[in-house]
Scaffold this active site. Structure first.
Site, PDB file in Angstrom:
ATOM      1  N   MET A  36      75.115  55.911  -0.604  1.00  0.00           N
ATOM      2  CA  MET A  36      74.256  55.241  -1.706  1.00  0.00           C
ATOM      3  C   MET A  36      73.309  56.423  -2.264  1.00  0.00           C
ATOM      4  SD  MET A  36      74.496  52.093  -1.297  1.00  0.00           S
ATOM      5  CE  MET A  36      73.134  51.771  -2.716  1.00  0.00           C
ATOM      6  N   SER A  38      79.517  47.201 -10.933  1.00  0.00           N
ATOM      7  CA  SER A  38      78.738  46.306 -10.211  1.00  0.00           C
ATOM      8  C   SER A  38      78.250  45.065 -10.923  1.00  0.00           C
ATOM      9  CB  SER A  38      77.487  47.098  -9.571  1.00  0.00           C
ATOM     10  OG  SER A  38      76.780  46.116  -8.887  1.00  0.00           O
ATOM     11  N   ASP A  77      77.731  42.933  -4.607  1.00  0.00           N
ATOM     12  CA  ASP A  77      76.894  43.285  -3.832  1.00  0.00           C
ATOM     13  C   ASP A  77      75.909  42.080  -3.120  1.00  0.00           C
ATOM     14  OD1 ASP A  77      76.034  46.131  -4.125  1.00  0.00           O
ATOM     15  OD2 ASP A  77      75.931  45.864  -6.269  1.00  0.00           O
ATOM     16  N   ASP A 126      77.103  55.217  -5.214  1.00  0.00           N
ATOM     17  CA  ASP A 126      76.727  53.924  -5.522  1.00  0.00           C
ATOM     18  C   ASP A 126      74.997  53.989  -5.747  1.00  0.00           C
ATOM     19  OD1 ASP A 126      75.990  51.124  -6.107  1.00  0.00           O
ATOM     20  OD2 ASP A 126      76.215  50.254  -4.212  1.00  0.00           O
ATOM     21  N   MET A 147      74.746  44.418   2.122  1.00  0.00           N
ATOM     22  CA  MET A 147      73.447  44.689   2.498  1.00  0.00           C
ATOM     23  C   MET A 147      72.825  43.715   3.419  1.00  0.00           C
ATOM     24  SD  MET A 147      72.667  46.488  -1.188  1.00  0.00           S
ATOM     25  CE  MET A 147      74.058  45.740  -1.973  1.00  0.00           C
ATOM     26  N   PHE A 206      68.340  47.042  -5.126  1.00  0.00           N
ATOM     27  CA  PHE A 206      68.026  46.543  -6.458  1.00  0.00           C
ATOM     28  C   PHE A 206      68.997  47.511  -7.434  1.00  0.00           C
ATOM     29  CE2 PHE A 206      64.331  46.352  -4.033  1.00  0.00           C
ATOM     30  CZ  PHE A 206      63.536  44.998  -4.458  1.00  0.00           C
ATOM     31  N   GLY A 207      69.343  46.929  -8.629  1.00  0.00           N
ATOM     32  CA  GLY A 207      69.961  47.638  -9.575  1.00  0.00           C
ATOM     33  C   GLY A 207      69.024  48.638 -10.488  1.00  0.00           C
ATOM     34  N   GLY A 208      69.460  49.536 -11.297  1.00  0.00           N
ATOM     35  CA  GLY A 208      68.615  50.023 -12.465  1.00  0.00           C
ATOM     36  C   GLY A 208      67.788  51.060 -11.877  1.00  0.00           C
ATOM     37  N   HIS A 256      80.204  45.236  -0.787  1.00  0.00           N
ATOM     38  CA  HIS A 256      79.118  45.984  -0.411  1.00  0.00           C
ATOM     39  C   HIS A 256      78.224  45.081   0.302  1.00  0.00           C
ATOM     40  CE1 HIS A 256      75.498  49.112  -0.999  1.00  0.00           C
ATOM     41  NE2 HIS A 256      75.669  48.730   0.085  1.00  0.00           N
ATOM     42  N   MET A 272      73.213  40.706  -0.596  1.00  0.00           N
ATOM     43  CA  MET A 272      71.960  41.012  -0.022  1.00  0.00           C
ATOM     44  C   MET A 272      71.472  39.867   0.615  1.00  0.00           C
ATOM     45  SD  MET A 272      70.288  42.964  -3.288  1.00  0.00           S
ATOM     46  CE  MET A 272      70.993  44.233  -4.391  1.00  0.00           C
ATOM     47  N   HIS A 302      82.761  45.644  -8.003  1.00  0.00           N
ATOM     48  CA  HIS A 302      81.783  45.992  -6.857  1.00  0.00           C
ATOM     49  C   HIS A 302      80.882  44.816  -6.618  1.00  0.00           C
ATOM     50  CE1 HIS A 302      79.665  48.642  -4.081  1.00  0.00           C
ATOM     51  NE2 HIS A 302      78.559  48.174  -4.593  1.00  0.00           N
ATOM     52  N   GLY A 357      72.406  54.380  -9.479  1.00  0.00           N
ATOM     53  CA  GLY A 357      72.061  55.369 -10.775  1.00  0.00           C
ATOM     54  C   GLY A 357      72.949  56.068 -11.390  1.00  0.00           C
ATOM     55  N   SER A 415      73.838  48.935 -14.101  1.00  0.00           N
ATOM     56  CA  SER A 415      73.024  48.812 -15.225  1.00  0.00           C
ATOM     57  C   SER A 415      73.859  49.685 -16.267  1.00  0.00           C
ATOM     58  CB  SER A 415      71.675  49.158 -14.966  1.00  0.00           C
ATOM     59  OG  SER A 415      71.931  50.394 -14.165  1.00  0.00           O
TER      60      SER A 415
HETATM   61  C1  DX5 Z   1      72.210  48.545  -5.118  1.00  0.00           C
HETATM   62  C2  DX5 Z   1      73.481  48.008  -5.194  1.00  0.00           C
HETATM   63  C3  DX5 Z   1      74.113  48.776  -6.356  1.00  0.00           C
HETATM   64  C4  DX5 Z   1      73.659  48.419  -7.804  1.00  0.00           C
HETATM   65  C5  DX5 Z   1      73.826  49.562  -8.595  1.00  0.00           C
HETATM   66  O1  DX5 Z   1      71.613  48.247  -3.918  1.00  0.00           O
HETATM   67  O2  DX5 Z   1      74.243  48.431  -4.130  1.00  0.00           O
HETATM   68  O3  DX5 Z   1      75.598  48.208  -6.223  1.00  0.00           O
HETATM   69  O4  DX5 Z   1      74.402  47.348  -8.502  1.00  0.00           O
HETATM   70  O5  DX5 Z   1      73.058  49.380  -9.609  1.00  0.00           O
HETATM   71  P1  DX5 Z   1      72.990  50.610 -10.683  1.00  0.00           P
HETATM   72  O6  DX5 Z   1      74.255  51.216 -11.215  1.00  0.00           O
HETATM   73  O7  DX5 Z   1      71.984  50.138 -11.861  1.00  0.00           O
HETATM   74  O8  DX5 Z   1      72.032  51.655  -9.956  1.00  0.00           O
HETATM   75 ZN    ZN Z   2      76.507  48.313  -4.177  1.00  0.00          ZN
END
Ligand code: DX5
Ligand code: ZN
Length: 219
Positions: free
Chosen positions: A137, A8, A35, A175, A68, A143-145, A66, A37, A33, A177, A198
């Site tokens: 999901m 991602s 994202d 997708d 969102m 958010f990532g991480g 993706h 938003m 990937h 964690g 991440s």
């Molecule tokens: C979150 C995104 C993910 C995100 C995943 O809303 O859809 O694609 O980048 O990040 P990690 O792998 O850090 O959970």
């Molecule tokens: Zn995503």
């Protein structure tokens, strides 16, 4: 069978996007990937078409987008023009899902439907035949991480059963964690594709992180 790996971009260094794309090109990743938003469907903003337009000609891997956003289907023409491979729309943002998925397929992209953590896979009962891919999901999007939600493993198992019982080839992508350990459990549960942000871009050697995920194998 080894999983499809879709790093991602959200966790890449945005000051050096070109290097990040070159890293992905040079890795064993299968897809990239992306994202998007809108600050409405999810409580955060990421990036939009100017960035995807810059990336598309440089990236050698198929783009896995993706969305969102509210009304995701209205972005179909732009994504088609950019040659995107997978267009993922959220179930929760798509009141006319059958129409949306049919339109995505007709435009030559893989039709992807994304489910938030609270949305049961059983809701896909009457639409599964129209889904080339289901993106589950395993965190709340935005958010990532974030930390992997363990209940996602059971969703993967239940969806795997639904797909296999019907003899479909729908791809199960997960997708949120994802790291080497959660990735292993997901692949064992029946996931076909893993998104990792991440874990890949926070790794001292991102290509090794990608290769490690790619080496996972369903028993
Ligand atoms: C979150 C995104 C993910 C995100 C995943 O809303 O859809 O694609 O980048 O990040 P990690 O792998 O850090 O959970
Ligand atoms: Zn995503």
């Amino acid at each position: 069978m080894n999983p499809i790996i879709s790093p991602s971009l959200l966790s890449a260094d945005f000051l050096h996007l070109k290097q990040s794309i070159e890293l992905i090109n040079d890795s064993t990743a299968d897809w990239l990937h992306i994202d998007v938003m809108d600050g409405v469907f999810v409580p955060n903003l990421s990036f939009g078409f100017p960035i995807i337009e810059a990336i598309a000609p440089v990236c050698k891997k198929p783009l896995d987008v993706h969305l969102m956003v509210v009304e995701p289907i209205k972005f179909l023409p732009q994504l088609k023009n950019l040659g995107v491979a997978v267009m993922n729309v959220h179930y929760e943002a798509s009141p006319h899902l059958h129409r949306s998925l049919t339109a995505i397929r007709s435009a030559g992209m893989k039709s992807g439907v994304t489910l938030n953590p609270h949305t049961p896979v059983e809701l896909l009962c009457d639409i599964l035949e129209e889904c080339d891919l289901v993106l589950l999901m395993s965190v709340n999007p935005g958010f990532g991480g974030q930390k992997f939600i363990p209940q996602s493993l059971d969703k993967v198992r239940r969806l795997r059963r639904m797909i296999d019982e019907r003899g479909l080839s729908t791809i199960i992508e997960v997708d949120g964690g994802v790291n080497q350990e959660t990735g292993r459990r997901l692949v064992e549960a029946g996931a076909d594709a893993l998104v990792a942000g991440s874990y890949v871009f926070g790794h001292a050697h991102p290509k090794e992180a990608i290769a490690g995920l790619k080496a996972l194998c369903r028993p």
